[in-house]
Motif scaffolding. Structure first.
Motif, PDB file in Angstrom:
ATOM      1  N   GLU A 152       1.045  -1.096   0.601  1.00 45.58           N
ATOM      2  CA  GLU A 152      -0.088  -0.188   0.973  1.00 45.58           C
ATOM      3  C   GLU A 152       1.267   0.983   0.063  1.00 45.58           C
ATOM      4  OE1 GLU A 152      -3.169   0.255  -0.554  1.00 45.58           O
ATOM      5  OE2 GLU A 152      -3.678  -2.054  -0.469  1.00 45.58           O
ATOM      6  N   LEU A 153       2.169   1.124  -0.177  1.00 45.33           N
ATOM      7  CA  LEU A 153       3.126   2.425   0.212  1.00 45.33           C
ATOM      8  C   LEU A 153       2.822   3.277  -1.389  1.00 45.33           C
ATOM      9  CD1 LEU A 153       4.845   3.975   1.827  1.00 45.33           C
ATOM     10  CD2 LEU A 153       6.616   2.459   1.405  1.00 45.33           C
ATOM     11  N   ILE A 154       2.779   4.469  -1.229  1.00 50.00           N
ATOM     12  CA  ILE A 154       2.851   5.017  -2.951  1.00 50.00           C
ATOM     13  C   ILE A 154       4.499   5.070  -2.873  1.00 50.00           C
ATOM     14  CG2 ILE A 154       1.894   6.761  -4.170  1.00 50.00           C
ATOM     15  CD1 ILE A 154      -0.925   5.950  -2.885  1.00 50.00           C
ATOM     16  N   SER A 155       5.002   6.022  -1.762  1.00 52.92           N
ATOM     17  CA  SER A 155       6.183   6.962  -1.760  1.00 52.92           C
ATOM     18  C   SER A 155       6.233   7.400  -0.811  1.00 52.92           C
ATOM     19  CB  SER A 155       5.690   8.494  -2.522  1.00 52.92           C
ATOM     20  OG  SER A 155       6.536   9.450  -2.576  1.00 52.92           O
ATOM     21  N   LYS A 156       7.698   7.123   0.150  1.00 46.57           N
ATOM     22  CA  LYS A 156       8.159   7.857   0.634  1.00 46.57           C
ATOM     23  C   LYS A 156       9.551   9.083   0.710  1.00 46.57           C
ATOM     24  CE  LYS A 156       9.990   3.506   2.367  1.00 46.57           C
ATOM     25  NZ  LYS A 156      11.258   2.592   2.590  1.00 46.57           N
ATOM     26  N   SER A 157       8.532   9.949  -0.505  1.00 47.57           N
ATOM     27  CA  SER A 157       9.305  11.509  -0.573  1.00 47.57           C
ATOM     28  C   SER A 157       8.872  12.189  -0.366  1.00 47.57           C
ATOM     29  CB  SER A 157       9.243  11.587  -1.869  1.00 47.57           C
ATOM     30  OG  SER A 157      10.135  10.258  -2.837  1.00 47.57           O
ATOM     31  N   PHE A 158       7.664  11.692   0.294  1.00 48.95           N
ATOM     32  CA  PHE A 158       7.048  13.466   1.725  1.00 48.95           C
ATOM     33  C   PHE A 158       7.951  14.136   2.468  1.00 48.95           C
ATOM     34  CE2 PHE A 158       3.933  12.040  -1.004  1.00 48.95           C
ATOM     35  CZ  PHE A 158       2.754  12.885  -0.915  1.00 48.95           C
ATOM     36  N   GLN A 159       7.445  14.815   2.389  1.00 52.21           N
ATOM     37  CA  GLN A 159       8.486  16.250   3.679  1.00 52.21           C
ATOM     38  C   GLN A 159       7.106  16.716   4.733  1.00 52.21           C
ATOM     39  OE1 GLN A 159      11.875  15.839   4.186  1.00 52.21           O
ATOM     40  NE2 GLN A 159      11.701  16.726   5.937  1.00 52.21           N
ATOM     41  N   GLY A 160       7.347  16.255   5.940  1.00 49.50           N
ATOM     42  CA  GLY A 160       5.886  16.924   6.959  1.00 49.50           C
ATOM     43  C   GLY A 160       7.217  18.174   7.938  1.00 49.50           C
ATOM     44  N   LEU A 171       0.882  23.783   3.618  1.00 54.26           N
ATOM     45  CA  LEU A 171       2.527  23.067   4.027  1.00 54.26           C
ATOM     46  C   LEU A 171       3.269  23.335   2.524  1.00 54.26           C
ATOM     47  CD1 LEU A 171      -0.150  19.676   3.749  1.00 54.26           C
ATOM     48  CD2 LEU A 171       0.720  20.931   5.493  1.00 54.26           C
ATOM     49  N   LEU A 172       4.154  22.444   2.451  1.00 51.67           N
ATOM     50  CA  LEU A 172       5.309  22.721   1.495  1.00 51.67           C
ATOM     51  C   LEU A 172       4.525  22.951   0.037  1.00 51.67           C
ATOM     52  CD1 LEU A 172       8.614  20.826   2.602  1.00 51.67           C
ATOM     53  CD2 LEU A 172       7.959  22.340   3.107  1.00 51.67           C
ATOM     54  N   THR A 173       3.525  22.241  -0.562  1.00 51.53           N
ATOM     55  CA  THR A 173       2.514  22.860  -2.348  1.00 51.53           C
ATOM     56  C   THR A 173       1.926  23.679  -1.726  1.00 51.53           C
ATOM     57  OG1 THR A 173       1.836  20.919  -1.452  1.00 51.53           O
ATOM     58  CG2 THR A 173       3.963  21.020  -2.790  1.00 51.53           C
ATOM     59  N   GLY A 174       1.547  24.195  -0.796  1.00 52.52           N
ATOM     60  CA  GLY A 174       0.245  25.558  -0.552  1.00 52.52           C
ATOM     61  C   GLY A 174      -0.345  24.558   0.399  1.00 52.52           C
ATOM     62  N   LEU A 175      -2.098  25.566  -0.419  1.00 59.01           N
ATOM     63  CA  LEU A 175      -3.001  25.405   1.159  1.00 59.01           C
ATOM     64  C   LEU A 175      -3.529  24.130   0.829  1.00 59.01           C
ATOM     65  CD1 LEU A 175      -4.458  27.129   3.440  1.00 59.01           C
ATOM     66  CD2 LEU A 175      -6.110  28.107   1.533  1.00 59.01           C
ATOM     67  N   HIS A 176      -3.818  23.571   2.188  1.00 57.67           N
ATOM     68  CA  HIS A 176      -4.560  21.765   1.961  1.00 57.67           C
ATOM     69  C   HIS A 176      -5.956  21.425   2.646  1.00 57.67           C
ATOM     70  CE1 HIS A 176      -2.059  20.782  -1.803  1.00 57.67           C
ATOM     71  NE2 HIS A 176      -1.364  21.273  -1.190  1.00 57.67           N
ATOM     72  N   ALA A 177      -6.554  21.301   2.307  1.00 59.10           N
ATOM     73  CA  ALA A 177      -7.237  20.479   3.422  1.00 59.10           C
ATOM     74  C   ALA A 177      -7.269  18.831   4.108  1.00 59.10           C
ATOM     75  CB  ALA A 177      -8.944  20.471   2.811  1.00 59.10           C
ATOM     76  N   VAL A 178      -6.706  19.006   5.164  1.00 59.63           N
ATOM     77  CA  VAL A 178      -5.841  18.075   5.735  1.00 59.63           C
ATOM     78  C   VAL A 178      -7.113  17.603   7.515  1.00 59.63           C
ATOM     79  CG1 VAL A 178      -3.511  18.481   4.840  1.00 59.63           C
ATOM     80  CG2 VAL A 178      -3.941  18.825   7.024  1.00 59.63           C
ATOM     81  N   ALA A 179      -6.795  16.172   7.725  1.00 61.01           N
ATOM     82  CA  ALA A 179      -7.398  16.129   8.914  1.00 61.01           C
ATOM     83  C   ALA A 179      -6.102  14.949  10.014  1.00 61.01           C
ATOM     84  CB  ALA A 179      -8.194  15.371   9.108  1.00 61.01           C
ATOM     85  N   ASP A 180      -5.920  15.387  11.241  1.00 63.49           N
ATOM     86  CA  ASP A 180      -4.560  14.271  11.445  1.00 63.49           C
ATOM     87  C   ASP A 180      -5.283  12.932  11.850  1.00 63.49           C
ATOM     88  OD1 ASP A 180      -2.929  16.386  12.396  1.00 63.49           O
ATOM     89  OD2 ASP A 180      -4.010  16.640  13.927  1.00 63.49           O
TER      90      ASP A 180
END
Length: 96
Positions: free
Chosen positions: A35-43, A67-76
């Motif tokens: 199920e792993l898509i990417s390890k390239s994200f930076q939090g 976020l680094l790529t702009g404004l996003h709707a997210v949930a913890d």
């Protein structure tokens, strides 16, 4: 005298024949390696992984974050067993 212990119960157990990702605190299964898509994200606190689907997680309220790529709707998201915050997920619905 019988000693009672609180056993850990998880909502889902993943097959042991696959490599799995689990909670660092309670070892609850979270995802199969498939199920792993990417390890390239930076939090904000370091490297982050992107999964297609996970199990044994709860979701907090949605909010907008920069976020680094702009404004996003997210949930913890958090471990359903021990309540440890694991990260966040993208929310597809825009917030009002």
């Amino acid at each position: 005298m019988v000693k009672m212990t609180k056993s850990k119960t998880f909502q889902a157990y993943l097959p042991s024949c696959h490599r799995t990702y689990s909670c660092i605190h309670c070892r609850a299964h979270l995802a199969n390696h498939d199920e792993l898509i990417s390890k390239s994200f930076q939090g904000s606190q370091g490297r982050a992984y992107l999964f297609n689907s996970v199990v044994n997680v709860g979701c907090g309220p949605a909010e907008e974050r920069v976020l680094l790529t702009g404004l996003h709707a997210v949930a913890d998201i958090y471990c359903e067993n021990c309540k440890t915050t694991l990260g966040w997920k993208y929310v597809s619905q825009p917030l009002c």
